[in-house]
Design a protein around this motif. Sequence first.
Motif, PDB file in Angstrom:
ATOM      1  N   ASP A   4       0.822  -1.213   0.000  1.00 50.35           N
ATOM      2  CA  ASP A   4       0.000   0.000   0.000  1.00 50.35           C
ATOM      3  C   ASP A   4       0.863   1.274   0.000  1.00 50.35           C
ATOM      4  O   ASP A   4       1.636   1.515   0.914  1.00 50.35           O
ATOM      5  CB  ASP A   4      -0.899  -0.028   1.248  1.00 50.35           C
ATOM      6  CG  ASP A   4      -1.913   1.091   1.243  1.00 50.35           C
ATOM      7  OD1 ASP A   4      -1.737   2.040   0.456  1.00 50.35           O
ATOM      8  OD2 ASP A   4      -2.871   1.018   2.023  1.00 50.35           O
ATOM      9  N   ASN A   6       0.076   4.334   0.479  1.00 52.92           N
ATOM     10  CA  ASN A   6      -0.178   5.278   1.568  1.00 52.92           C
ATOM     11  C   ASN A   6       0.443   4.826   2.871  1.00 52.92           C
ATOM     12  O   ASN A   6       0.888   5.640   3.675  1.00 52.92           O
ATOM     13  CB  ASN A   6      -1.675   5.493   1.740  1.00 52.92           C
ATOM     14  CG  ASN A   6      -2.229   6.390   0.656  1.00 52.92           C
ATOM     15  OD1 ASN A   6      -1.689   7.448   0.391  1.00 52.92           O
ATOM     16  ND2 ASN A   6      -3.272   5.935   0.006  1.00 52.92           N
ATOM     17  N   LYS A   7       0.479   3.504   3.090  1.00 54.33           N
ATOM     18  CA  LYS A   7       1.145   3.007   4.293  1.00 54.33           C
ATOM     19  C   LYS A   7       2.642   3.274   4.184  1.00 54.33           C
ATOM     20  O   LYS A   7       3.298   3.577   5.182  1.00 54.33           O
ATOM     21  CB  LYS A   7       0.860   1.509   4.483  1.00 54.33           C
ATOM     22  CG  LYS A   7      -0.550   1.223   4.964  1.00 54.33           C
ATOM     23  CD  LYS A   7      -0.671  -0.208   5.476  1.00 54.33           C
ATOM     24  CE  LYS A   7      -2.000  -0.467   6.162  1.00 54.33           C
ATOM     25  NZ  LYS A   7      -3.158  -0.491   5.252  1.00 54.33           N
ATOM     26  N   LEU A  53       3.936   5.846   2.590  1.00 52.12           N
ATOM     27  CA  LEU A  53       4.060   7.281   2.851  1.00 52.12           C
ATOM     28  C   LEU A  53       4.024   7.553   4.354  1.00 52.12           C
ATOM     29  O   LEU A  53       4.814   8.329   4.885  1.00 52.12           O
ATOM     30  CB  LEU A  53       2.921   8.026   2.145  1.00 52.12           C
ATOM     31  CG  LEU A  53       2.847   9.535   2.382  1.00 52.12           C
ATOM     32  CD1 LEU A  53       4.040  10.221   1.747  1.00 52.12           C
ATOM     33  CD2 LEU A  53       1.546  10.114   1.836  1.00 52.12           C
ATOM     34  N   LEU A  54       3.106   6.840   5.040  1.00 48.60           N
ATOM     35  CA  LEU A  54       2.968   7.012   6.482  1.00 48.60           C
ATOM     36  C   LEU A  54       4.280   6.676   7.193  1.00 48.60           C
ATOM     37  O   LEU A  54       4.769   7.441   8.028  1.00 48.60           O
ATOM     38  CB  LEU A  54       1.846   6.104   6.994  1.00 48.60           C
ATOM     39  CG  LEU A  54       1.549   6.196   8.475  1.00 48.60           C
ATOM     40  CD1 LEU A  54       0.701   7.416   8.755  1.00 48.60           C
ATOM     41  CD2 LEU A  54       0.851   4.951   8.967  1.00 48.60           C
TER      42      LEU A  54
END
Lengths: 245, 271
Positions: free
Chosen positions: B167, B169-170, B172-173
């Motif tokens: 993922d 976004n994960k 990016l997190l």
Amino acid sequence: MKKEILRFSGVKYTYHTVRGETVAVEDLSFSVRESEFVAIIGPSGCGKTTLLSLAAGLLVPSEGEVTSRGSFGYMLQKDHLFPWRTIEKNIRLPLEVKRQNTPEHRERAVNLAKKYGLGEFLQSYPSQLSGGMRQRAALIRTLATDPDILLLDEPFSALDYQTRLNVTEDVSEIIRSEGKTVLLITHDISEAISLADRVLVLSGRPARIAYEHELDFEGVTNPLKRREMNNFSGWFEILWKELNA
Amino acid sequence: MKNEKKNCSEEHLLFLKKRRRKLILIWSLRVGILALILGLWELSTSLGWADAFLVSSPSRIARTIGSLYTEGTLFYHIGTTLWETLVGFVIAVALGYGIALALWWSETVRKVLEPYIVVLNALPKIALGPLIIIWFGTGSPAILFMTVLVGLIVAIMHMLSAFIATDKNKLLLLKSMGAGKVQILTKLVIPSSLPSFISMLKVNVGMAWIGSIMGEYIVSRAGLGYLIVYGGQVFKLDLVMASTFLLCVLAAGMYFLVVLLEKVLVKNAES
């Protein structure tokens, strides 16, 4: 006047792909003061997320400069809790990454979770929590390392309307009582008005600051109370026009 | 569960009863079909409708396995094939996982090696038979090599696509928390690819058996694949059928072990 904690001066950022280059933001200048809640609204696809990545130092500006004093916590649209970790271990994640996984730091994070109503869910897995609770857990995870500046990237947009109002209420209260500086990105005008001290309106791509407003709600910070106040719809009208200008 | 039953409604009891009935039906049909096939098979050969010399029969298969057992070679052949399959499986999975990690790590290496992997994947490994005999001789190493070869590319491709599908976004997190590449790997990429790892194991159970039996067809002097080839050459179809039956049992057992592993590992991986 409080000290500046984050400043963009003349920032430009360009994305490069094989097909060409896209200027996402250009000549972008603004600053955020300590404990201030700043909301940035803009038309969709105008480079809002680029702006947050620049602030967090994940992207380096092509031109200009981003300066900040303090550490960041980043909160995204979805909670992105790791499904294979319990809530407690999810909250501990930034501590592990930053190598601050000491008993004191862990206790601080756990106390934060207990203080804001996640105590009984510490050993649960994310799939056992409601959307609102998950987003609250995501906020506690963001706060676990005690960051100075919170970067919120449309953190409520994935929730349904009812939950969104409640979570907005929650998050606002938690952030205000922890005295954090916030940079919130959203396309939701009423959300921006109900939360922020100051609203910046971005132009279309390449994004720059088109308008800037200091919101005055006679010291009221509660989002629901703000929504009921007389000048709320006035602000909405102004920002609506500016966004569609 | 039993305590709950006392407090639940009539409707729920009925629901549970229906569910139980359906399960019983499914299982009795499963067993029934097997019994029917075996019965018809046995009957048709004993009544002379079909030539038992050509199609064998359940009782002849049982007798063949029994005589292999009394000769003392049954477990020798099973053991040989099982060992080749398991060792080949473990090597292919471990090596494939490692190579997939390396390819995930460096995009440049991945791009450079992509065409080689695609070609190796498409190549029918049996074509390498003669080379394998010349390089590794006619013993277990040759069969092991064949088993690894058949499973390796599948393992690499399966895991690499899982690693790449992490993922965004994960990612990016984690990056926003200041995570480096090793942390991204250990905290996100490896745990989030666990379900894919299990499905890769399931696919590779099949691959390992294909590899080991194919290897035994080409070079061996022992093992179930050897028994099948030998039985075919001397027209002992009882032996061919008996070995095939044993293969079915072993392959199903290995698959079942992977399913057990899945139950232990993937308890909370649903998002």
